[in-house]
Design a protein around this motif. Structure first.
Motif, PDB file in Angstrom:
ATOM      1  N   MET A 175       7.310  10.226  -0.363  1.00 34.23           N
ATOM      2  CA  MET A 175       6.407  11.305  -0.740  1.00 34.23           C
ATOM      3  C   MET A 175       6.552  11.611  -2.224  1.00 34.23           C
ATOM      4  N   ASN A 176       5.422  11.627  -2.941  1.00 27.77           N
ATOM      5  CA  ASN A 176       5.465  11.931  -4.361  1.00 27.77           C
ATOM      6  C   ASN A 176       4.100  12.419  -4.825  1.00 27.77           C
ATOM      7  N   THR A 186       3.497   5.425   2.371  1.00 30.71           N
ATOM      8  CA  THR A 186       3.419   6.204   1.143  1.00 30.71           C
ATOM      9  C   THR A 186       2.580   7.456   1.392  1.00 30.71           C
ATOM     10  N   LEU A 187       3.007   8.557   0.798  1.00 25.18           N
ATOM     11  CA  LEU A 187       2.246   9.802   0.829  1.00 25.18           C
ATOM     12  C   LEU A 187       2.102  10.262  -0.614  1.00 25.18           C
ATOM     13  N   SER A 188       0.849  10.352  -1.070  1.00 27.44           N
ATOM     14  CA  SER A 188       0.616  10.609  -2.485  1.00 27.44           C
ATOM     15  C   SER A 188      -0.796  11.136  -2.699  1.00 27.44           C
ATOM     16  N   THR A 206       6.824  -2.729   6.251  1.00 27.71           N
ATOM     17  CA  THR A 206       7.733  -2.373   5.169  1.00 27.71           C
ATOM     18  C   THR A 206       7.015  -2.546   3.844  1.00 27.71           C
ATOM     19  N   ILE A 207       7.137  -1.553   2.962  1.00 24.01           N
ATOM     20  CA  ILE A 207       6.512  -1.626   1.643  1.00 24.01           C
ATOM     21  C   ILE A 207       7.407  -2.461   0.736  1.00 24.01           C
ATOM     22  N   LYS A 208       6.898  -3.601   0.325  1.00 25.83           N
ATOM     23  CA  LYS A 208       7.708  -4.544  -0.448  1.00 25.83           C
ATOM     24  C   LYS A 208       7.476  -4.446  -1.950  1.00 25.83           C
TER      25      LYS A 208
END
Length: 349
Positions: free
Chosen positions: A120-121, A141-143, A334-336
């Motif tokens: 989170m960003n 991802t949270l953005s 998975t975020i690579k």
């Protein structure tokens, strides 16, 4: 007629065999335990509470954890900050600002196979520290970015019932509140040039004029125009500076990503972009013209007749929307390439 039916029949059989091939390939190349587990996980998530563990309080500030239903009509969520529930959590929400540079404060417990870690960003790449140990760690991802898995902009313009346009009484032409003052910021240079051609009412610590939240609302409402200048320029990085001005009845003058980017979020006739003018002098002349032309000025408020501003309730809304996303998306990945996705912003200027 028979020829047409034969063609339709061939098309139907082709689609059938294609689907059969795809399904059989999935079953062949995936172990039975994989797809059985996926189906079981999906059914399980639909029939019980989803547990979201908030690993760090964002910026060290605790927030309400039981209001997803009452605030956002999202039910079946169990938000918690109790690390003892790690092994039972469906998702772990981790705020980038609190991550140690060596990742030593990330969870070290054995990680359940179906658990998702959410990065989170809400800061821009320019204001986000690159930490070398984050690749292949997160699953979502949270953005504010539109291409994030969980898209959480700072605000939005939403449909509402038709209503009359109400413009607050104005006694100031241009206003600006600022807290993060750095001489190298483009917005600081632009402000210094613009003030040579038009009066700007300034507030905030850099100007020695700190105000309360209630005073802020009253002042912005009384300004015809508000400088919604972002501290850095990146794709989709459009913050509450824009949405608060709109909500309080001031016309935002924006500095940020391109006009085209802004128009993906708000109507094009609801704001002024600095890039529409060759120089601060050109903008100043335009504002002076609008100050003398009430009809043209009122045109910036046409969106109000059937829309209103909704401000994102960060961070509670982030956690609630994470719960909702997890329930609807049981699949896991998975975020690579987190660095390439977030920090390699080709539209930075």
């Amino acid at each position: 007629m028979s020829v047409s039916f034969r063609r339709i029949g061939r098309w139907v059989w082709t689609v059938f065999f294609l689907l059969a091939f795809l399904v059989s390939s999935f079953l062949f190349y995936s172990s039975p335990s994989d797809w059985v587990a996926l189906l079981a996980k999906n059914f399980n998530l639909q029939s019980r509470e989803v547990i979201v563990l908030v690993w760090h309080w964002p910026f060290g500030h605790p927030f309400e954890l039981t209001a997803c239903g009452s605030r956002f009509n999202i039910h079946g969520c169990h938000l918690t900050a109790e690390k003892e529930l790690f092994s039972k959590a469906d998702a772990v929400l981790i705020h980038h600002r609190e991550i140690a540079t060596d990742c030593s404060n990330l969870p070290t417990f054995p990680r359940p196979p179906s658990q998702k870690w959410v990065w989170m960003n809400h800061e821009s790449p320019s204001n986000t520290e690159e930490i070398a140990c984050l690749e292949n760690v997160f699953n979502l991802t949270l953005s504010y970015r539109q291409d994030a898995d969980i898209h959480m902009p700072y605000g939005s313009i939403v449909m509402t019932e038709k209503r009359p346009t109400v413009i607050p009484f104005k006694k100031r032409l241009v206003c600006w509140f600022v807290s993060n003052w750095k001489p190298q910021h483009k917005r600081v240079w632009y402000y210094k040039e613009l003030r040579n051609h038009i009066r700007i009412h300034t507030y905030g610590l850099p100007f020695g004029r700190k105000v309360t939240e209630s005073d802020y609302r009253l002042i912005v409402s009384s300004c015809k125009f508000y400088l919604s200048f972002e501290n850095s320029i990146h794709t989709d990085y459009i913050t509450e500076k824009l949405y608060k001005a709109l909500k309080l009845g001031s016309v935002p003058i924006v500095m940020g990503p391109s006009r085209q980017n802004y128009e993906k979020f708000i109507p094009g006739d609801a704001f002024i972009h600095v890039d529409d003018f060759e120089s601060p002098l050109g903008l100043a002349k335009h504002l002076q013209h609008l100050d003398q032309n009430e009809h043209s000025y009122r045109g910036f408020f046409r969106w109000q007749k059937d829309h209103e501003v909704s401000l994102t309730g960060i961070p509670l809304q982030n956690a609630c929307y994470t719960c909702d996303y997890i329930r609807r998306h049981p699949e896991r990945r998975t975020i690579k390439q987190l660095y390439k996705w977030f920090w390699d912003d080709t539209e930075l200027s």
